[in-house]
Motif scaffolding. Structure first.
Motif, PDB file in Angstrom:
ATOM      1  N   LYS A  60       0.831  -1.205   0.000  1.00 32.36           N
ATOM      2  CA  LYS A  60       0.000   0.000   0.000  1.00 32.36           C
ATOM      3  C   LYS A  60       0.863   1.251   0.000  1.00 32.36           C
ATOM      4  CE  LYS A  60      -3.953   2.070   2.222  1.00 32.36           C
ATOM      5  NZ  LYS A  60      -5.318   1.770   2.338  1.00 32.36           N
ATOM      6  N   LEU A  61       1.953   1.242   0.775  1.00 29.28           N
ATOM      7  CA  LEU A  61       2.857   2.392   0.802  1.00 29.28           C
ATOM      8  C   LEU A  61       3.522   2.598  -0.559  1.00 29.28           C
ATOM      9  CD1 LEU A  61       4.556   1.908   4.302  1.00 29.28           C
ATOM     10  CD2 LEU A  61       2.988   3.742   3.635  1.00 29.28           C
ATOM     11  N   SER A  62       3.772   1.499  -1.284  1.00 32.12           N
ATOM     12  CA  SER A  62       4.414   1.632  -2.597  1.00 32.12           C
ATOM     13  C   SER A  62       3.517   2.361  -3.586  1.00 32.12           C
ATOM     14  CB  SER A  62       4.807   0.254  -3.153  1.00 32.12           C
ATOM     15  OG  SER A  62       3.668  -0.471  -3.579  1.00 32.12           O
ATOM     16  N   GLU A  63       2.202   2.277  -3.383  1.00 30.03           N
ATOM     17  CA  GLU A  63       1.282   3.008  -4.255  1.00 30.03           C
ATOM     18  C   GLU A  63       1.477   4.515  -4.116  1.00 30.03           C
ATOM     19  OE1 GLU A  63      -2.638   1.729  -3.264  1.00 30.03           O
ATOM     20  OE2 GLU A  63      -2.252  -0.382  -3.751  1.00 30.03           O
ATOM     21  N   LYS A  64       1.892   4.946  -2.933  1.00 32.80           N
ATOM     22  CA  LYS A  64       2.087   6.378  -2.685  1.00 32.80           C
ATOM     23  C   LYS A  64       3.504   6.834  -2.980  1.00 32.80           C
ATOM     24  CE  LYS A  64       1.540   9.935   0.885  1.00 32.80           C
ATOM     25  NZ  LYS A  64       1.063  10.229   2.259  1.00 32.80           N
ATOM     26  N   TYR A  65       4.489   5.994  -2.601  1.00 37.87           N
ATOM     27  CA  TYR A  65       5.887   6.447  -2.648  1.00 37.87           C
ATOM     28  C   TYR A  65       6.684   5.870  -3.820  1.00 37.87           C
ATOM     29  CZ  TYR A  65       4.863   8.288   1.961  1.00 37.87           C
ATOM     30  OH  TYR A  65       4.315   8.985   3.016  1.00 37.87           O
ATOM     31  N   GLY A  66       6.082   4.949  -4.571  1.00 33.40           N
ATOM     32  CA  GLY A  66       6.776   4.407  -5.725  1.00 33.40           C
ATOM     33  C   GLY A  66       7.406   3.046  -5.467  1.00 33.40           C
ATOM     34  N   GLU A  67       8.118   2.546  -6.483  1.00 32.05           N
ATOM     35  CA  GLU A  67       8.677   1.191  -6.417  1.00 32.05           C
ATOM     36  C   GLU A  67       9.782   1.050  -5.383  1.00 32.05           C
ATOM     37  OE1 GLU A  67       9.959  -0.176 -10.218  1.00 32.05           O
ATOM     38  OE2 GLU A  67       7.920  -0.657 -10.884  1.00 32.05           O
ATOM     39  N   VAL A  68      10.477   2.145  -5.079  1.00 30.32           N
ATOM     40  CA  VAL A  68      11.570   2.113  -4.101  1.00 30.32           C
ATOM     41  C   VAL A  68      11.307   3.190  -3.054  1.00 30.32           C
ATOM     42  CG1 VAL A  68      14.054   2.315  -3.749  1.00 30.32           C
ATOM     43  CG2 VAL A  68      13.186   1.316  -5.872  1.00 30.32           C
ATOM     44  N   PHE A  69      11.201   2.783  -1.787  1.00 30.92           N
ATOM     45  CA  PHE A  69      10.922   3.756  -0.730  1.00 30.92           C
ATOM     46  C   PHE A  69      11.546   3.293   0.578  1.00 30.92           C
ATOM     47  CE2 PHE A  69       7.448   0.747  -0.884  1.00 30.92           C
ATOM     48  CZ  PHE A  69       7.117   0.492   0.434  1.00 30.92           C
ATOM     49  N   THR A  70      11.505   4.155   1.573  1.00 29.76           N
ATOM     50  CA  THR A  70      12.145   3.876   2.858  1.00 29.76           C
ATOM     51  C   THR A  70      11.101   3.810   3.962  1.00 29.76           C
ATOM     52  OG1 THR A  70      14.108   5.108   2.162  1.00 29.76           O
ATOM     53  CG2 THR A  70      13.904   4.649   4.510  1.00 29.76           C
ATOM     54  N   VAL A  71      11.193   2.787   4.799  1.00 36.70           N
ATOM     55  CA  VAL A  71      10.423   2.738   6.041  1.00 36.70           C
ATOM     56  C   VAL A  71      11.389   2.506   7.193  1.00 36.70           C
ATOM     57  CG1 VAL A  71       8.288   1.887   4.994  1.00 36.70           C
ATOM     58  CG2 VAL A  71       9.982   0.256   5.838  1.00 36.70           C
ATOM     59  N   TYR A  72      10.953   2.851   8.377  1.00 37.81           N
ATOM     60  CA  TYR A  72      11.765   2.633   9.569  1.00 37.81           C
ATOM     61  C   TYR A  72      11.110   1.584  10.447  1.00 37.81           C
ATOM     62  CZ  TYR A  72      15.035   6.405   8.683  1.00 37.81           C
ATOM     63  OH  TYR A  72      16.026   7.185   8.143  1.00 37.81           O
ATOM     64  N   LEU A  73      11.851   0.508  10.703  1.00 37.42           N
ATOM     65  CA  LEU A  73      11.431  -0.509  11.660  1.00 37.42           C
ATOM     66  C   LEU A  73      12.082  -0.143  12.980  1.00 37.42           C
ATOM     67  CD1 LEU A  73      11.755  -3.773   9.529  1.00 37.42           C
ATOM     68  CD2 LEU A  73       9.894  -2.104   9.616  1.00 37.42           C
ATOM     69  N   GLY A  74      11.346   0.593  13.810  1.00 39.25           N
ATOM     70  CA  GLY A  74      11.966   1.166  14.991  1.00 39.25           C
ATOM     71  C   GLY A  74      13.021   2.168  14.558  1.00 39.25           C
ATOM     72  N   PHE A  75      14.275   1.921  14.961  1.00 38.47           N
ATOM     73  CA  PHE A  75      15.376   2.809  14.587  1.00 38.47           C
ATOM     74  C   PHE A  75      15.960   2.489  13.213  1.00 38.47           C
ATOM     75  CE2 PHE A  75      16.134   2.837  19.378  1.00 38.47           C
ATOM     76  CZ  PHE A  75      15.499   4.060  19.547  1.00 38.47           C
ATOM     77  N   ARG A  76      15.652   1.300  12.663  1.00 39.94           N
ATOM     78  CA  ARG A  76      16.340   0.835  11.453  1.00 39.94           C
ATOM     79  C   ARG A  76      15.687   1.346  10.185  1.00 39.94           C
ATOM     80  NH1 ARG A  76      15.979  -4.925  10.595  1.00 39.94           N
ATOM     81  NH2 ARG A  76      14.217  -4.947  12.015  1.00 39.94           N
ATOM     82  N   PRO A  77      16.440   2.039   9.325  1.00 45.54           N
ATOM     83  CA  PRO A  77      15.896   2.352   8.009  1.00 45.54           C
ATOM     84  C   PRO A  77      15.963   1.114   7.115  1.00 45.54           C
ATOM     85  CG  PRO A  77      18.133   3.203   8.171  1.00 45.54           C
ATOM     86  CD  PRO A  77      17.796   2.595   9.510  1.00 45.54           C
TER      87      PRO A  77
END
Length: 495
Positions: A60-77
């Motif tokens: 779902k996030l890829s629909e907004k941010y594109g094929e390559v994007f960044t999320v943070y799992l806690g402190f980890r990008p």
């Protein structure tokens, strides 16, 4: 009294400020990473990922941010990569840049960067992979000898299923025994009787660990390992299971050590022990007891879990689609008959069955994240600057259900692998166990087991569901690091 309360309050404020400062500095160092949702201190993007199905959240996030994007799992990008072209770039086109193993806290806690599957140490991985591939081939992988072993195990499985006398049983309990015995014979030199307590305990521990790691508790641990390690919950059982499995392998290694004949290696463990002896004077050698135990468990676990889940899901899907099952059985009867064992070369004359097996693997999406990768150096990717040791999730789910690659991306349909003439059609986007240099070592074994065991079952039995077909749910019951089906009972009706 007031002094103690004041000190407690002061300490709480100080610790909170330190955590917030650490979080702020961490996020401030984000630099020129791909775009993504704004992370919160400590929580990262947990609010966008919660709900128990991280794959759906990421898609779902890829629909907004594109094929390559960044999320943070806690402190980890984490750099999330979606779609066939982008994932292929990570695995193949620029494979060396993304070749290190990413963080998998649920397993990293036990393996501590040792063994072949979960190590991010590239020198260690290269040494162990080279040795393991060579050794596994020596003990039959990819050869006729392992096919014969699979045939024998498939026949043992059919014998056990006949004993159920058409009653409803949990198919995974039987399938896991056959899958376990195949890889057990390679790693430890022999098979077990289906009622052997040691075999049953190992199967139970592996399934429990796999299910919990993929559950919502497991996903929470993946995001907040530094915190969840000390919090009660189902995820704590994973640590117990993994500890027992390591002890199980350690015991097997000790048994091999006592009876080792260096001139006559019987299995993978023997070969590793012989290699250890040859390199005992090399202080930098990767061939030591820790890597032996961890590599053996990692290969063993992956071999059993992959084929058990895929075959269990196969039977569920074929029960749900009796018209597909009937066409597969018709092709089996025509090419093989019901008396002789199937052979791998039979696949060339069985395009529909081959398409169905591929479609099963595509549809079930066994490892929706793949296994995480890390960058091996500072790189520029799609115009973004990604530092060395950054975690990357090549989302296999987005490839296996890419509408640009498959005409029926969201439904179970063998036509995804058939041409207009009904011939089997290969597809480069078919990568259920990843692709490239770090593809699963047992990928060939999985394909062989799937064909031989599934066809042997369908030669001998029809499948009966315990509920109406419309009530059979084929979406995963658990979806996280892996997709696990609902464990329906089924009846095996002799043909």
């Amino acid at each position: 009294m007031y002094f103690l309360e004041d000190m407690t309050l002061l300490l709480t404020v100080v610790v909170s400020c330190l955590i917030l400062l650490t979080s702020y500095k961490h996020f401030w160092r984000k630099g020129n990473l791909p775009p993504g949702p704004t992370p919160l201190p400590i929580l990262g993007n947990y609010l966008q990922l919660r709900g128990g199905d991280m794959t759906k959240s990421l898609l779902k996030l890829s629909e907004k941010y594109g094929e390559v994007f960044t999320v943070y799992l806690g402190f980890r990008p984490v750099i999330v990569v979606t779609g066939y072209k982008s994932v292929k770039e990570v695995y193949v086109d620029r494979g060396d840049d993304f070749l290190a193993r990413g963080d998998v806290p649920s397993f990293d806690f036990h393996f501590k960067n040792y063994g072949i599957v979960f190590t991010s140490n590239m020198d260690r991985w290269r040494e162990l992979r080279r040795f393991s591939l060579s050794t596994l081939r020596d003990f039959g992988l990819g050869k006729r000898s392992i096919e014969d072993r699979i045939h024998d195990e498939a026949l043992c499985l059919v014998t056990e299923l006949k004993k159920t006398k058409e009653s409803f049983v949990k198919s995974r309990q039987y399938i896991s025994k056959a899958a376990c015995n195949v890889i057990f014979s390679i790693m430890f030199g022999h098979r077990h009787d289906y009622e052997d307590s040691e075999l049953l305990d190992a199967i139970s521990l592996m399934y429990t660990a796999s299910a919990i790691v993929s559950s919502e508790w497991g996903q929470l641990y993946e995001i907040f390992p530094w915190f969840m390690r000390f919090i009660p919950g189902a995820h704590q059982k994973t640590f117990i299971c993994m500890k027992k499995l390591l002890q199980f392998v350690e015991k097997r290694v000790q048994m091999n050590q006592k009876t080792l004949d260096e001139n006559n290696p019987r299995d993978f463990v023997d070969a590793f022990l012989i290699k250890m002896e040859k390199e005992k004077n090399n202080p930098k050698s990767e061939f030591h007891l820790t890597n032996l135990v961890n590599s053996t468990l990692q290969i063993f676990f992956a071999g059993v879990d992959t084929i058990s889940t895929t075959l269990t899901y196969s039977l569920l899907l074929l029960m749900k689609h009796p018209n597909v099952l009937a066409k597969v059985q018709k092709e089996i009867d025509k090419v093989i008959g019901r008396d002789r064992c199937p052979k791998i070369q039979d696949r060339n004359q069985m395009p529909f069955t081959e398409a169905v097996i591929h479609e099963i693997q595509r549809f079930i999406d066994l490892l929706p994240f793949g296994l995480p990768r890390k960058t091996t150096r500072d790189i520029t990717y799609r115009g973004y600057s990604i530092p060395k040791n950054t975690n990357v999730y090549p989302l296999l789910s987005s490839v296996l259900k890419d509408p640009a690659c498959f005409p029926y991306p969201t439904e179970f349909n063998p036509k995804n692998f058939l041409d207009e003439n009904g011939k089997f059609k290969k597809n480069d986007a078919f990568m259920p166990l990843a692709t490239g240099k770090r593809i699963c070592m047992g990928e060939g074994l999985v394909r062989m087991e799937l064909f031989v065991i599934l066809v042997t079952i369908l030669q001998s039995f029809n499948l009966r569901a315990p509920v109406a077909l419309e009530d059979l749910v084929i979406t995963p019951e658990i979806s996280g690091l892996g997709n696990l089906p609902k464990l329906y009972k089924m009846a095996f009706i002799p043909r």
